[in-house]
Design an enzyme around this catalytic site. Structure first.
Site, PDB file in Angstrom:
ATOM      1  N   VAL A 201       0.938  -1.389   0.140  1.00 42.02           N
ATOM      2  CA  VAL A 201       0.137  -0.033  -0.196  1.00 42.02           C
ATOM      3  C   VAL A 201       1.099   1.171   0.139  1.00 42.02           C
ATOM      4  CG1 VAL A 201      -1.688   1.323   1.291  1.00 42.02           C
ATOM      5  CG2 VAL A 201      -1.466  -1.333   1.454  1.00 42.02           C
ATOM      6  N   HIS A 202       0.726   2.138  -1.056  1.00 40.87           N
ATOM      7  CA  HIS A 202       1.569   3.305  -0.969  1.00 40.87           C
ATOM      8  C   HIS A 202       1.004   4.542  -1.595  1.00 40.87           C
ATOM      9  CE1 HIS A 202       2.778   2.469  -4.771  1.00 40.87           C
ATOM     10  NE2 HIS A 202       3.113   3.750  -5.124  1.00 40.87           N
ATOM     11  N   ARG A 203      -0.304   4.607  -2.079  1.00 35.61           N
ATOM     12  CA  ARG A 203      -1.065   5.461  -2.727  1.00 35.61           C
ATOM     13  C   ARG A 203      -1.556   6.587  -1.757  1.00 35.61           C
ATOM     14  NH1 ARG A 203      -0.216   3.320  -7.536  1.00 35.61           N
ATOM     15  NH2 ARG A 203       1.232   5.255  -7.810  1.00 35.61           N
TER      16      ARG A 203
END
Ligand code: UD1
Ligand code: UDP
Length: 354
Positions: A201-203
């Site tokens: 997850v990085h957005r």
């Protein structure tokens, strides 16, 4: 002829590794690293593992707001371009490094070739979407990975310099698959193949929002599945800020960002992938791993159309339902080319510069 390749973020190192090998056969390549990613696990590891030549320049811009980061990069890139005066600038993907490199180059009249042109999510709240639209508009060579990308450009009136070449990440996957299979990361983590969910997850839409990040963490913990989560530094920062880090660390394998080969090994052996990454959606498709995407839209529509990717957003019920029931089996088309995108890019550049 001299070509300046501009990279700065993790996925760009992976893409550049492939293209660099090809263009160096005929041209002098100067690698300019903006320094957007700088932790060893986000940068140096990729250069070493993928045998990418050391950058000739590293601007060391680091992190900051969009304006700070992009502004520092534009100034630094311009200095290098005025000194080196290359025949072409090569940029990759859709990050702030891509935008800064492009702006600096076109303003000093150096043509730009954009690898991964034409991708659109049609969501202008994503910083990447703004970067893509602007970069494509002023690039001279637009290397599209998919037919959809060509169509998107056509819809914006862009047809000149457009080439359908295939996806350089597919080249990378084919090139590195055997090496990834030999990795010992499963043994190190004491996990068995097909026994765990792999998560990234990085957005900003997921990390920066307390509500969305909490929902995702809740879903992962309540799924009761074994979870391996190589976390991006941005995500660690927000997990800590929202008091979610320790709770998550107790329940799952929360690990540092993995190297490309370790990550590929983890992906090939996962039960399912849960991600909001662009590249990882495609890699799941390459390796036939069901992908649950924590977004409402995707640029990589072929993965969804062929049934191997499901868009669930940051919705706990939908995430849990997909973990239990999403079980694709359908045929996959050859949506991302034949593994020769980098070679094609290099040939087109040769022609252009001859
Ligand atoms: C960037 C790209 C995104 C891409 C991603 C790949 C933009 C706007 N976004 O997002 O499109 O998918 O890279 O991973 O260009 N940080 C560190 N160490 C690092 C790098 C980042 O601690 O080496 C932390 C910093 O707190 C920083 C945050 O992560 O503020 C975000 O980094 P940044 O490069 O701004 O954006 P990404 O989220 O990595
Ligand atoms: N990746 C990696 N280690 C990790 C997570 C991802 O090497 O811990 C690789 C992954 O295999 C893919 C690329 O990084 O090739 C995707 O980058 P990211 O998700 O950061 O960016 P995006 O593709 O969304 O722009």
């Amino acid at each position: 002829m001299d070509i300046v390749s501009i990279v700065g973020a993790r996925p760009q190192f992976i893409k550049a590794a492939q293209v660099s090998r090809e263009i160096r056969k005929k041209h002098k390549e100067i690698i300019l690293h903006t320094g957007q990613h700088y932790d060893p696990t986000m940068s140096a590891t990729f250069f070493e593992e993928l045998k990418i030549p050391e950058p000739d320049y590293n601007l060391g811009v680091g992190s900051g707001s969009h304006a700070e980061q992009t502004g520092r990069m534009v100034i630094g890139v311009e200095n290098v371009l005025l000194k080196e005066r290359p025949a072409l600038v090569l940029v990759y993907g859709d990050t702030n490094s891509t935008l800064a490199g492009t702006l600096a180059a076109v303003k000093v009249h150096i043509p730009v070739a954009h690898v991964e042109a034409g991708l659109r999510s049609f969501n202008r709240k994503m910083p990447e979407e703004v970067n893509r639209v602007l970069v494509d508009r002023v690039s001279h060579l637009l290397f599209c990975p998919t037919k959809t990308a060509v169509k998107n450009l056509e819809n914006e009136g862009l047809t000149k310099g457009v080439h359908l070449v295939g996806d350089v990440m597919y080249d990378a996957a084919l090139h590195n698959k055997a090496l990834a299979e030999e990795r010992e990361i499963l043994k190190k983590l004491d996990i068995k193949e097909r026994s765990y969910l792999l998560v990234t997850v990085h957005r900003p839409v997921n990390t920066d929002s307390k509500e969305n990040l909490t929902t995702i963490v809740d879903a992962l913990i309540s799924s009761e599945e074994d979870v391996v989560f190589p976390a991006h530094p941005r995500t660690i920062k927000f997990l800590k800020k929202y008091g979610l880090h320790d709770k998550l660390k107790e329940s799952i394998h929360l690990i540092k960002p993995a190297s490309y080969l370790d990550f590929t090994c983890l992906l090939m052996n996962a039960k399912k992938m849960i991600t909001d990454s662009g590249g990882v959606q495609k890699e799941s498709y390459f390796y036939e791993i069901p992908c649950i995407t924590l977004r409402k839209e995707t640029e990589w529509v072929e993965t969804v159309e062929d049934g191997w990717n499901i868009l669930v957003g940051a919705n706990k019920d939908r995430i849990l339902d997909a973990i239990k029931t999403f079980d694709p089996k359908g045929e996959r088309r050859e949506s991302y080319g034949d593994g020769k995108a980098s070679k094609r890019i290099s040939e087109i550049i040769d022609e252009e510069l001859s």
